[in-house]
Design an enzyme around this catalytic site. Sequence first.
Site, PDB file in Angstrom:
ATOM      1  N   CYS A  43      13.016 -17.722 -10.852  1.00 24.04           N
ATOM      2  CA  CYS A  43      13.666 -17.149  -9.669  1.00 24.04           C
ATOM      3  C   CYS A  43      14.850 -16.264 -10.053  1.00 24.04           C
ATOM      4  CB  CYS A  43      14.124 -18.265  -8.725  1.00 24.04           C
ATOM      5  SG  CYS A  43      15.008 -17.635  -7.304  1.00 24.04           S
ATOM      6  N   CYS A  48      12.582 -13.938  -7.809  1.00 19.78           N
ATOM      7  CA  CYS A  48      13.263 -13.677  -6.529  1.00 19.78           C
ATOM      8  C   CYS A  48      14.491 -12.766  -6.640  1.00 19.78           C
ATOM      9  CB  CYS A  48      13.734 -14.982  -5.893  1.00 19.78           C
ATOM     10  SG  CYS A  48      12.673 -16.393  -6.181  1.00 19.78           S
ATOM     11  N   LYS A  51      13.906  -9.164  -8.239  1.00 14.58           N
ATOM     12  CA  LYS A  51      13.005  -8.492  -7.280  1.00 14.58           C
ATOM     13  C   LYS A  51      13.766  -8.040  -6.039  1.00 14.58           C
ATOM     14  CE  LYS A  51      11.653 -10.681  -4.088  1.00 14.58           C
ATOM     15  NZ  LYS A  51      10.626 -11.674  -4.001  1.00 14.58           N
ATOM     16  N   TYR A 177       1.866 -12.035  -2.679  1.00 16.35           N
ATOM     17  CA  TYR A 177       3.295 -11.756  -2.532  1.00 16.35           C
ATOM     18  C   TYR A 177       3.772 -10.689  -3.523  1.00 16.35           C
ATOM     19  CZ  TYR A 177       4.434 -16.268  -0.133  1.00 16.35           C
ATOM     20  OH  TYR A 177       4.548 -17.313   0.728  1.00 16.35           O
ATOM     21  N   GLU A 181       5.048  -6.890  -2.728  1.00 13.29           N
ATOM     22  CA  GLU A 181       6.483  -6.604  -2.874  1.00 13.29           C
ATOM     23  C   GLU A 181       6.721  -5.468  -3.865  1.00 13.29           C
ATOM     24  OE1 GLU A 181       8.384 -10.913  -1.655  1.00 13.29           O
ATOM     25  OE2 GLU A 181       8.205 -10.478  -3.785  1.00 13.29           O
ATOM     26  N   HIS A 435      21.566  -9.338  22.743  1.00 12.20           N
ATOM     27  CA  HIS A 435      21.146  -7.990  23.097  1.00 12.20           C
ATOM     28  C   HIS A 435      22.139  -6.954  22.613  1.00 12.20           C
ATOM     29  CE1 HIS A 435      18.831  -5.108  25.378  1.00 12.20           C
ATOM     30  NE2 HIS A 435      19.951  -4.618  25.861  1.00 12.20           N
ATOM     31  N   GLU A 440      15.768 -10.990  19.849  1.00  8.61           N
ATOM     32  CA  GLU A 440      15.721 -11.496  21.234  1.00  8.61           C
ATOM     33  C   GLU A 440      14.298 -11.512  21.775  1.00  8.61           C
ATOM     34  OE1 GLU A 440      17.612  -9.107  24.342  1.00  8.61           O
ATOM     35  OE2 GLU A 440      17.457  -7.321  23.062  1.00  8.61           O
TER      36      GLU A 440
HETATM   37  P1  NDP Z   1      -0.722 -14.971  -5.113  1.00  4.02           P
HETATM   38  O1  NDP Z   1      -1.474 -16.196  -5.390  1.00  4.02           O
HETATM   39  O2  NDP Z   1       0.174 -14.893  -3.928  1.00  4.02           O
HETATM   40  O3  NDP Z   1      -1.719 -13.737  -5.008  1.00  4.02           O
HETATM   41  C1  NDP Z   1      -2.623 -13.448  -6.022  1.00  4.02           C
HETATM   42  C2  NDP Z   1      -3.422 -12.249  -5.602  1.00  4.02           C
HETATM   43  O4  NDP Z   1      -4.228 -11.820  -6.678  1.00  4.02           O
HETATM   44  C3  NDP Z   1      -4.348 -12.536  -4.434  1.00  4.02           C
HETATM   45  O5  NDP Z   1      -4.415 -11.403  -3.634  1.00  4.02           O
HETATM   46  C4  NDP Z   1      -5.684 -12.794  -5.139  1.00  4.02           C
HETATM   47  O6  NDP Z   1      -6.779 -12.471  -4.355  1.00  4.02           O
HETATM   48  C5  NDP Z   1      -5.581 -11.808  -6.273  1.00  4.02           C
HETATM   49  N1  NDP Z   1      -6.426 -12.161  -7.417  1.00  4.02           N
HETATM   50  C6  NDP Z   1      -6.480 -13.340  -8.060  1.00  4.02           C
HETATM   51  N2  NDP Z   1      -7.354 -13.256  -9.096  1.00  4.02           N
HETATM   52  C7  NDP Z   1      -7.850 -11.998  -9.068  1.00  4.02           C
HETATM   53  C8  NDP Z   1      -8.788 -11.312  -9.875  1.00  4.02           C
HETATM   54  N3  NDP Z   1      -9.387 -11.906 -10.883  1.00  4.02           N
HETATM   55  N4  NDP Z   1      -9.056 -10.031  -9.565  1.00  4.02           N
HETATM   56  C9  NDP Z   1      -8.450  -9.422  -8.522  1.00  4.02           C
HETATM   57  N5  NDP Z   1      -7.539 -10.019  -7.723  1.00  4.02           N
HETATM   58  C10 NDP Z   1      -7.264 -11.307  -8.006  1.00  4.02           C
HETATM   59  O7  NDP Z   1       0.033 -14.680  -6.464  1.00  4.02           O
HETATM   60  P2  NDP Z   1       1.254 -13.773  -6.833  1.00  4.02           P
HETATM   61  O8  NDP Z   1       1.036 -13.481  -8.273  1.00  4.02           O
HETATM   62  O9  NDP Z   1       1.419 -12.641  -5.896  1.00  4.02           O
HETATM   63  O10 NDP Z   1       2.484 -14.762  -6.629  1.00  4.02           O
HETATM   64  C11 NDP Z   1       2.475 -16.062  -7.192  1.00  4.02           C
HETATM   65  C12 NDP Z   1       3.250 -17.021  -6.324  1.00  4.02           C
HETATM   66  O11 NDP Z   1       4.622 -16.773  -6.477  1.00  4.02           O
HETATM   67  C13 NDP Z   1       2.998 -16.880  -4.826  1.00  4.02           C
HETATM   68  O12 NDP Z   1       1.884 -17.580  -4.380  1.00  4.02           O
HETATM   69  C14 NDP Z   1       4.259 -17.411  -4.251  1.00  4.02           C
HETATM   70  O13 NDP Z   1       4.133 -18.800  -4.089  1.00  4.02           O
HETATM   71  C15 NDP Z   1       5.305 -17.073  -5.279  1.00  4.02           C
HETATM   72  N6  NDP Z   1       6.101 -15.915  -4.846  1.00  4.02           N
HETATM   73  C16 NDP Z   1       6.869 -15.994  -3.726  1.00  4.02           C
HETATM   74  C17 NDP Z   1       7.609 -14.913  -3.306  1.00  4.02           C
HETATM   75  C18 NDP Z   1       8.432 -15.006  -2.070  1.00  4.02           C
HETATM   76  O14 NDP Z   1       8.687 -16.110  -1.608  1.00  4.02           O
HETATM   77  N7  NDP Z   1       8.846 -13.879  -1.487  1.00  4.02           N
HETATM   78  C19 NDP Z   1       7.594 -13.661  -4.033  1.00  4.02           C
HETATM   79  C20 NDP Z   1       6.746 -13.672  -5.179  1.00  4.02           C
HETATM   80  C21 NDP Z   1       6.039 -14.754  -5.553  1.00  4.02           C
HETATM   81  P3  NDP Z   1      -7.447 -13.521  -3.361  1.00  4.02           P
HETATM   82  O15 NDP Z   1      -6.579 -13.567  -2.152  1.00  4.02           O
HETATM   83  O16 NDP Z   1      -8.786 -12.949  -3.124  1.00  4.02           O
HETATM   84  O17 NDP Z   1      -7.486 -14.823  -4.111  1.00  4.02           O
END
Ligand code: NDP
Length: 458
Positions: A43, A48, A51, A177, A181, A435, A440
């Site tokens: 983080c 976090c 980012k 996510y 982002e 407001h 709101e």
């Molecule tokens: P996520 O699990 O959120 O998303 C992974 C993405 O990659 C999904 O869209 C998934 O598709 C895709 N994917 C997975 N495998 C493949 C593949 N082989 N080929 C193509 N696409 C693929 O992971 P992130 O890496 O974005 O983030 C990890 C975690 O970190 C999050 O789940 C979250 O918990 C945390 N995080 C939180 C944040 C916040 O609170 N603002 C910010 C950043 C991270 P599909 O949906 O089809 O599986």
Amino acid sequence: MPRYDFDLFTIGAGSGGVAGSRRAGGYGARVAICEESRVGGTCVLRGCVPKKLLVYGAQFSDAFADAAGFGWTVPPPSFDWPSLIAAKDKELDRLEQIYRTMLKNSGVELIEAHAIVTDPHTVEVDGRSYTADKIMIASGGHPTVPDIPGIEHVISSNEALSLPELPRRIVIVGGGYIAVEFAGIFRGFGTEVVEIIRREDLLYGFDDDIRVAVAQEMRNRGIEILTRTQVARIQKCPHGYSVFTTLGQEISTDLVMYATGRKPNTRGLGLPQIGVELNREGAVVVDEWQRSTVPNVYAVGDVTDRLNLTPVAIAEARAIAETLYNDNPVKMDHNDVPTAVFSQPPIGAVGLTEAEARRSYGEIDVYSARFKPMKNTLSGRDERTLMKIIVDAASDRVVGCHMLGADAPEIIQGLAIAIKCGATKKQFDQTVGIHPSAAEEFVTMRDKVVRPTKLAAD
Ligand code: NDP
């Protein structure tokens, strides 16, 4: 003589590990924390915090563009990526120092090397053995990428946060996510962004209306989103890379970033050898007290791969400290945890999506508002805010709030308290709005969304 060197030995000095260790230390426990990298964890150092600093930086492009509508004349702004990265790094150094000081002030001993658990009460670090009554695994996770030809050329969010220069073009793979982002961050700085996702919509797990709306807003900002597409291979070229998709497209780019999920950091810790069960993804399996299958070994945060969010890891770790060292048994409640995506515009959400609520409650009422925020009237920005309230029709309880639009994370945080308290839609209606604000709308939505019969029956 105490039986063990420490009451608690924590592996991993990220948000969860530090919070739990400090709380335990505060209650008089003798605590050590071991970290093989820098203090602060994902983080603070790779997630976090950096980012969000880059998100703030990227948002200035909107501010410059919007200013003219309010009478400002802004000379063409210029942006220097290395200056931002240097400022960000300086801030991370400051935060790391604060974490170190906080550990020291809580009486927690920091050990800086790789730890291996050799039996349920022994941890080996750099050839030295430490014994502990309890062990807390808080080792986090790391980015994972699929095994395709050319994958060695790609970067993850780790590298994206410290690139020596801003790419002119980037391909981002993934629809979660991190991908969303970073697409917003790079676009804000003027980079040409192509995002490749394998589903129809971004952000699986979020409310479907929000998922569709965020993609619209991202496209309005010039982000190209290729859906139902996978990358087949990546090839290095003299001036960058060629990304070949399974649909036969070839995309030329300067940089390829993968954000295709994260995996728990359990390799090399010796956990299965002492009887700690890991699931198929390598995550530590824990019960509602965060206890692994070895009763004195606990785990918190991303290494358990449930809700991978910093405040969740912190709450889990503090629950352990309360339970063990303050005679105050606390179980972490994983329901109604609010979350945000710092996309542009951002998303905030708490509780159930419309589809989840329909499955859980059968009959639900949905309230929705889509509007142009006041600021965009003068700025001329063509961007709309979306808000949704999901209500269990039988009890009138609000079971989900979702928002896409400026300040969504700030607004949803407050609503999360209402949902946690079991607020009803009637109580939302009885609440006086502020407001003029966007927030709101959450207390003034009166008309139910009428869905086509087929959808309502799904
Ligand atoms: P996520 O699990 O959120 O998303 C992974 C993405 O990659 C999904 O869209 C998934 O598709 C895709 N994917 C997975 N495998 C493949 C593949 N082989 N080929 C193509 N696409 C693929 O992971 P992130 O890496 O974005 O983030 C990890 C975690 O970190 C999050 O789940 C979250 O918990 C945390 N995080 C939180 C944040 C916040 O609170 N603002 C910010 C950043 C991270 P599909 O949906 O089809 O599986």
